[in-house]
Design an enzyme around this catalytic site. Structure first.
Site, PDB file in Angstrom:
ATOM      1  CB  ILE A 224     145.229  30.554  62.160  1.00  0.00           C
ATOM      2  CG1 ILE A 224     143.805  30.064  62.449  1.00  0.00           C
ATOM      3  CG2 ILE A 224     146.147  29.357  61.881  1.00  0.00           C
ATOM      4  CD1 ILE A 224     143.109  29.396  61.267  1.00  0.00           C
TER       5      ILE A 224
ATOM      6  CB  ALA B  33     142.147  34.959  54.071  1.00  0.00           C
TER       7      ALA B  33
ATOM      8  CB  THR C 238     138.184  27.119  54.765  1.00  0.00           C
ATOM      9  OG1 THR C 238     137.019  26.755  55.489  1.00  0.00           O
ATOM     10  CG2 THR C 238     137.739  27.715  53.440  1.00  0.00           C
ATOM     11  CG  ASP C 239     135.587  22.867  56.978  1.00  0.00           C
ATOM     12  OD1 ASP C 239     135.411  24.106  56.875  1.00  0.00           O
ATOM     13  OD2 ASP C 239     135.267  22.219  57.998  1.00  0.00           O
ATOM     14  CD  GLU C 240     133.026  28.248  56.127  1.00  0.00           C
ATOM     15  OE1 GLU C 240     132.316  28.921  55.367  1.00  0.00           O
ATOM     16  OE2 GLU C 240     133.125  28.473  57.334  1.00  0.00           O
TER      17      GLU C 240
ATOM     18  CE1 TYR D 287     137.179  32.745  54.422  1.00  0.00           C
ATOM     19  CE2 TYR D 287     135.679  30.947  54.997  1.00  0.00           C
ATOM     20  CZ  TYR D 287     136.959  31.496  54.986  1.00  0.00           C
ATOM     21  OH  TYR D 287     138.007  30.789  55.536  1.00  0.00           O
TER      22      TYR D 287
ATOM     23  CB  ALA E 174     132.494  31.714  46.339  1.00  0.00           C
TER      24      ALA E 174
ATOM     25  CE  LYS F 185     140.838  30.566  52.380  1.00  0.00           C
ATOM     26  NZ  LYS F 185     142.132  31.234  52.729  1.00  0.00           N
TER      27      LYS F 185
ATOM     28  CG  ASN G  90     134.343  25.953  62.241  1.00  0.00           C
ATOM     29  OD1 ASN G  90     134.035  25.314  61.246  1.00  0.00           O
ATOM     30  ND2 ASN G  90     133.743  27.081  62.572  1.00  0.00           N
ATOM     31  CG  ASN G  91     141.791  26.525  63.280  1.00  0.00           C
ATOM     32  OD1 ASN G  91     143.003  26.680  63.331  1.00  0.00           O
ATOM     33  ND2 ASN G  91     141.238  25.688  62.411  1.00  0.00           N
TER      34      ASN G  91
ATOM     35  CG  LEU H 100     129.552  30.082  68.202  1.00  0.00           C
ATOM     36  CD1 LEU H 100     128.259  30.891  68.294  1.00  0.00           C
ATOM     37  CD2 LEU H 100     129.237  28.628  67.847  1.00  0.00           C
TER      38      LEU H 100
ATOM     39  CB  VAL I  38     121.932  30.241  69.160  1.00  0.00           C
ATOM     40  CG1 VAL I  38     121.872  28.959  68.352  1.00  0.00           C
ATOM     41  CG2 VAL I  38     122.794  30.062  70.403  1.00  0.00           C
TER      42      VAL I  38
ATOM     43  N   PRO J 255     121.994  33.923  56.289  1.00  0.00           N
ATOM     44  CG  PRO J 255     121.698  35.926  55.140  1.00  0.00           C
ATOM     45  CD  PRO J 255     122.324  35.356  56.368  1.00  0.00           C
TER      46      PRO J 255
HETATM   47  P1  NAD Z   1     141.941  36.232  60.700  1.00  0.00           P
HETATM   48  O1  NAD Z   1     140.834  36.988  60.070  1.00  0.00           O
HETATM   49  O2  NAD Z   1     141.986  36.100  62.174  1.00  0.00           O
HETATM   50  O3  NAD Z   1     143.345  36.844  60.260  1.00  0.00           O
HETATM   51  C1  NAD Z   1     143.607  37.235  58.943  1.00  0.00           C
HETATM   52  C2  NAD Z   1     144.916  38.037  58.940  1.00  0.00           C
HETATM   53  O4  NAD Z   1     145.199  38.406  57.586  1.00  0.00           O
HETATM   54  C3  NAD Z   1     144.847  39.329  59.760  1.00  0.00           C
HETATM   55  O5  NAD Z   1     146.014  39.470  60.535  1.00  0.00           O
HETATM   56  C4  NAD Z   1     144.771  40.416  58.699  1.00  0.00           C
HETATM   57  O6  NAD Z   1     145.354  41.650  59.109  1.00  0.00           O
HETATM   58  C5  NAD Z   1     145.560  39.784  57.566  1.00  0.00           C
HETATM   59  N1  NAD Z   1     145.189  40.339  56.257  1.00  0.00           N
HETATM   60  C6  NAD Z   1     143.942  40.523  55.766  1.00  0.00           C
HETATM   61  N2  NAD Z   1     144.006  41.067  54.540  1.00  0.00           N
HETATM   62  C7  NAD Z   1     145.329  41.205  54.245  1.00  0.00           C
HETATM   63  C8  NAD Z   1     146.030  41.693  53.119  1.00  0.00           C
HETATM   64  N3  NAD Z   1     145.386  42.165  52.037  1.00  0.00           N
HETATM   65  N4  NAD Z   1     147.382  41.666  53.129  1.00  0.00           N
HETATM   66  C9  NAD Z   1     148.046  41.196  54.218  1.00  0.00           C
HETATM   67  N5  NAD Z   1     147.428  40.742  55.329  1.00  0.00           N
HETATM   68  C10 NAD Z   1     146.080  40.744  55.335  1.00  0.00           C
HETATM   69  O7  NAD Z   1     141.925  34.805  59.997  1.00  0.00           O
HETATM   70  P2  NAD Z   1     142.202  33.366  60.638  1.00  0.00           P
HETATM   71  O8  NAD Z   1     140.966  32.867  61.265  1.00  0.00           O
HETATM   72  O9  NAD Z   1     143.448  33.413  61.407  1.00  0.00           O
HETATM   73  O10 NAD Z   1     142.411  32.520  59.305  1.00  0.00           O
HETATM   74  C11 NAD Z   1     143.697  32.417  58.695  1.00  0.00           C
HETATM   75  C12 NAD Z   1     143.566  31.606  57.418  1.00  0.00           C
HETATM   76  O11 NAD Z   1     143.063  30.313  57.707  1.00  0.00           O
HETATM   77  C13 NAD Z   1     142.611  32.207  56.389  1.00  0.00           C
HETATM   78  O12 NAD Z   1     143.150  31.987  55.119  1.00  0.00           O
HETATM   79  C14 NAD Z   1     141.329  31.411  56.577  1.00  0.00           C
HETATM   80  O13 NAD Z   1     140.588  31.364  55.382  1.00  0.00           O
HETATM   81  C15 NAD Z   1     141.882  30.063  56.953  1.00  0.00           C
HETATM   82  N6  NAD Z   1     141.064  29.210  57.832  1.00  0.00           N
HETATM   83  C16 NAD Z   1     140.552  29.696  58.998  1.00  0.00           C
HETATM   84  C17 NAD Z   1     139.849  28.846  59.840  1.00  0.00           C
HETATM   85  C18 NAD Z   1     139.267  29.318  61.162  1.00  0.00           C
HETATM   86  O14 NAD Z   1     138.510  28.562  61.794  1.00  0.00           O
HETATM   87  N7  NAD Z   1     139.599  30.500  61.639  1.00  0.00           N
HETATM   88  C19 NAD Z   1     139.649  27.505  59.475  1.00  0.00           C
HETATM   89  C20 NAD Z   1     140.180  27.051  58.260  1.00  0.00           C
HETATM   90  C21 NAD Z   1     140.904  27.904  57.452  1.00  0.00           C
HETATM   91  O1  DAU Z   2     135.030  25.774  58.712  1.00  0.00           O
HETATM   92  C1  DAU Z   2     136.143  26.623  58.691  1.00  0.00           C
HETATM   93  C2  DAU Z   2     135.689  28.053  58.815  1.00  0.00           C
HETATM   94  O2  DAU Z   2     135.273  28.224  60.164  1.00  0.00           O
HETATM   95  C3  DAU Z   2     136.775  29.062  58.449  1.00  0.00           C
HETATM   96  O3  DAU Z   2     137.108  28.916  57.102  1.00  0.00           O
HETATM   97  C4  DAU Z   2     136.283  30.485  58.722  1.00  0.00           C
HETATM   98  O4  DAU Z   2     137.332  31.403  58.470  1.00  0.00           O
HETATM   99  C5  DAU Z   2     135.859  30.580  60.173  1.00  0.00           C
HETATM  100  O5  DAU Z   2     135.332  31.860  60.437  1.00  0.00           O
HETATM  101  C6  DAU Z   2     134.813  29.519  60.504  1.00  0.00           C
HETATM  102  O6  DAU Z   2     133.568  29.790  59.806  1.00  0.00           O
HETATM  103  P1  DAU Z   2     132.150  29.615  60.531  1.00  0.00           P
HETATM  104  O7  DAU Z   2     131.162  30.432  59.821  1.00  0.00           O
HETATM  105  O8  DAU Z   2     131.844  28.171  60.747  1.00  0.00           O
HETATM  106  O9  DAU Z   2     132.539  30.232  61.980  1.00  0.00           O
HETATM  107  P2  DAU Z   2     131.721  31.185  62.975  1.00  0.00           P
HETATM  108  O10 DAU Z   2     132.469  31.185  64.266  1.00  0.00           O
HETATM  109  O11 DAU Z   2     131.394  32.484  62.351  1.00  0.00           O
HETATM  110  O12 DAU Z   2     130.380  30.381  63.175  1.00  0.00           O
HETATM  111  C7  DAU Z   2     130.369  29.066  63.693  1.00  0.00           C
HETATM  112  C8  DAU Z   2     128.937  28.597  63.681  1.00  0.00           C
HETATM  113  O13 DAU Z   2     128.199  29.346  64.661  1.00  0.00           O
HETATM  114  C9  DAU Z   2     128.223  28.836  62.364  1.00  0.00           C
HETATM  115  O14 DAU Z   2     127.342  27.744  62.113  1.00  0.00           O
HETATM  116  C10 DAU Z   2     127.432  30.112  62.586  1.00  0.00           C
HETATM  117  C11 DAU Z   2     127.105  30.051  64.063  1.00  0.00           C
HETATM  118  N1  DAU Z   2     127.027  31.360  64.756  1.00  0.00           N
HETATM  119  C12 DAU Z   2     128.039  32.250  64.572  1.00  0.00           C
HETATM  120  C13 DAU Z   2     128.013  33.474  65.192  1.00  0.00           C
HETATM  121  C14 DAU Z   2     129.121  34.484  64.979  1.00  0.00           C
HETATM  122  C15 DAU Z   2     125.967  31.638  65.589  1.00  0.00           C
HETATM  123  O15 DAU Z   2     125.067  30.810  65.773  1.00  0.00           O
HETATM  124  N2  DAU Z   2     125.949  32.847  66.220  1.00  0.00           N
HETATM  125  C16 DAU Z   2     126.913  33.795  66.021  1.00  0.00           C
HETATM  126  O16 DAU Z   2     126.789  34.919  66.609  1.00  0.00           O
END
Ligand code: NAD
Ligand code: DAU
Length: 358
Positions: A11, A81, A132-134, A158, A160, A162, A187-188, A198, A214, A290
């Site tokens: 992001i 994060a 996050t919504d989690e 994770y 907890a 956040k 989820n983005n 995923l 899955v 889990p």
């Molecule tokens: P990501 O894992 O892709 O990127 C995290 C970034 O943070 C990386 O560039 C990493 O190098 C950096 N980082 C990690 N630890 C660090 C530290 N100690 N100091 C400085 N930099 C550090 O994460 P993302 O998916 O881009 O998510 C960004 C934010 O949005 C997070 O806070 C996450 O909880 C939140 N979020 C993500 C999603 C999603 O679907 N990806 C949805 C809702 C909220």
């Molecule tokens: O809801 C926001 C969150 O979305 C963010 O805060 C997290 O940073 C981000 O990683 C994401 O969490 P999820 O656990 O929902 O995302 P993930 O892509 O890991 O998984 C999406 C769904 O797919 C989840 O229900 C688990 C399932 N999954 C995931 C993987 C990696 C599978 O079924 N198979 C897989 O191999």
């Protein structure tokens, strides 16, 4: 200028690219470059004087304070994060450190810096915390979507971590008056998404002829938001959000995981057909995560009503754009599949009992 943390992640890099495409305000990008951070995402900014990259740790309060003194940003957008739920199950320690201690040290550094400001600079300073919504836990099939008033019930290490960071941010506003803003997003998906999550995992595995794992029965529901829409929401909240408030951000796109995986297979069947058969044949049901949350759904009416933000992308258009991006960026995909990535795949998937999809 603004200070962004985690701006080399998924992001974060989309946010920095979007920001500099729409504004000439400089971004100081503080990122530790963990396995999830990738400067290749930002290579188009190499010559851009409005992008200042600093490698460093958000847990290092002294270092963060020095950065704030040096660059004097008008705002901090804190998104660094540990972000992957499965990794938090295998090793929660890094999540406690970065997400809780890291947010704490960012808040402490921000509080000291903000206290030293005066006049308009103090009045206009903002600390935006991306969450996050989690944190809200899990929903049943017919439960109403999460609102900003839904009680926190995080279920994974994770989530907890956040939730804890959100509480710290809230307390810094309540106790010290720090002008904080918190966003809780669903989820983005989109370009530069690391293939541990995923959607990119399925695209990358499908093209490599590997199984598409899955978890459980695949009937878990997530609400998907195209990453540029999230970036626009963050800009909106930063510009017009009310200090101390939280804003839910979501795409109104609820899908089961199996639907998402099948959609990806169908798009790939059209854009890059296999020699024989469909990518759906690669779908494999594997042992569940889990504590797997069953359903997330975001009620995003507050940000829409108060700030006028709405997502532009539908799931159909966003997912097609995403698949096309991965097809056009094979080099990026190859480059992120380092030894550490392969070790992770082995750790997370090899041990899972598998049964073929019928
Ligand atoms: P990501 O894992 O892709 O990127 C995290 C970034 O943070 C990386 O560039 C990493 O190098 C950096 N980082 C990690 N630890 C660090 C530290 N100690 N100091 C400085 N930099 C550090 O994460 P993302 O998916 O881009 O998510 C960004 C934010 O949005 C997070 O806070 C996450 O909880 C939140 N979020 C993500 C999603 C999603 O679907 N990806 C949805 C809702 C909220
Ligand atoms: O809801 C926001 C969150 O979305 C963010 O805060 C997290 O940073 C981000 O990683 C994401 O969490 P999820 O656990 O929902 O995302 P993930 O892509 O890991 O998984 C999406 C769904 O797919 C989840 O229900 C688990 C399932 N999954 C995931 C993987 C990696 C599978 O079924 N198979 C897989 O191999």
């Amino acid at each position: 200028m603004i200070l962004v943390t985690g701006g080399a992640g998924f992001i974060g890099s989309n946010f920095v690219l979007d920001w500099l495409a729409t504004s000439d305000e400089t971004v100081v990008n503080l990122d530790l470059l963990t396995y999830a951070g990738n400067l290749a995402n930002l290579c188009s900014l190499q010559e851009d004087p409005h992008h200042i990259f600093v490698r460093g740790d958000v847990c290092d309060q002294t270092f963060v304070s020095e950065l704030l003194e040096r660059y004097k940003p008008r705002a901090i957008v804190h998104m660094a994060a540990e972000s992957h739920v499965d990794r938090s199950i295998h090793g929660p320690g890094a999540f406690i450190r970065t997400n809780i201690n890291g947010t704490f040290s960012m808040l402490e550094a921000a509080r000291a810096y903000w206290s030293s400001l005066s006049g308009n600079r103090r009045e206009e300073f903002r600390f935006l915390h991306m969450s996050t919504d989690e944190v809200y836990g899990t929903l049943g099939k017919d439960d109403p979507a999460f609102t900003e008033d839904t009680p926190y019930q995080p279920n994974s290490p994770y989530a907890a971590s956040k939730a804890a960071s959100d509480h710290l941010v809230r307390s810094y506003h309540h106790t010290y008056g720090l002008p904080t803003l918190t966003t809780n997003c669903s989820n983005n998906y989109g370009p530069y998404h690391f293939p541990e999550k995923l959607i990119p995992l399925v695209i990358v595995n499908a093209l490599a002829g590997k199984s598409l794992p899955v978890y459980g029965d695949g009937q878990q529901v997530r609400d998907w938001l195209f990453v540029s829409d999230h970036c626009a929401a963050i800009r909106t909240v930063l510009a017009n959000g009310r200090p101390g408030e939280t804003y839910n951000v979501g795409g109104w796109n609820e899908r089961t995981n199996l639907e998402v995986v099948q959609t990806l297979c169908d798009i790939l069947d059209r854009l890059k057909p296999r020699a024989r058969g469909s990518y759906r044949e690669q779908i494999t049901f594997v042992t569940d995560r889990p504590g797997h949350d069953r359903r997330y759904a975001i009620d995003a009416r507050k940000i829409e009503r108060e700030l006028g933000w709405k997502p532009d992308e539908t799931f159909d258009s966003g997912i097609e754009r995403t698949v096309r991006w991965y097809l056009e960026n094979e080099h990026w995909v190859k480059q992120v599949q380092s030894g550490a990535y392969l070790t992770w795949l082995d750790k997370n998937y090899t041990q899972r009992a598998t049964e073929n999809c019928t």
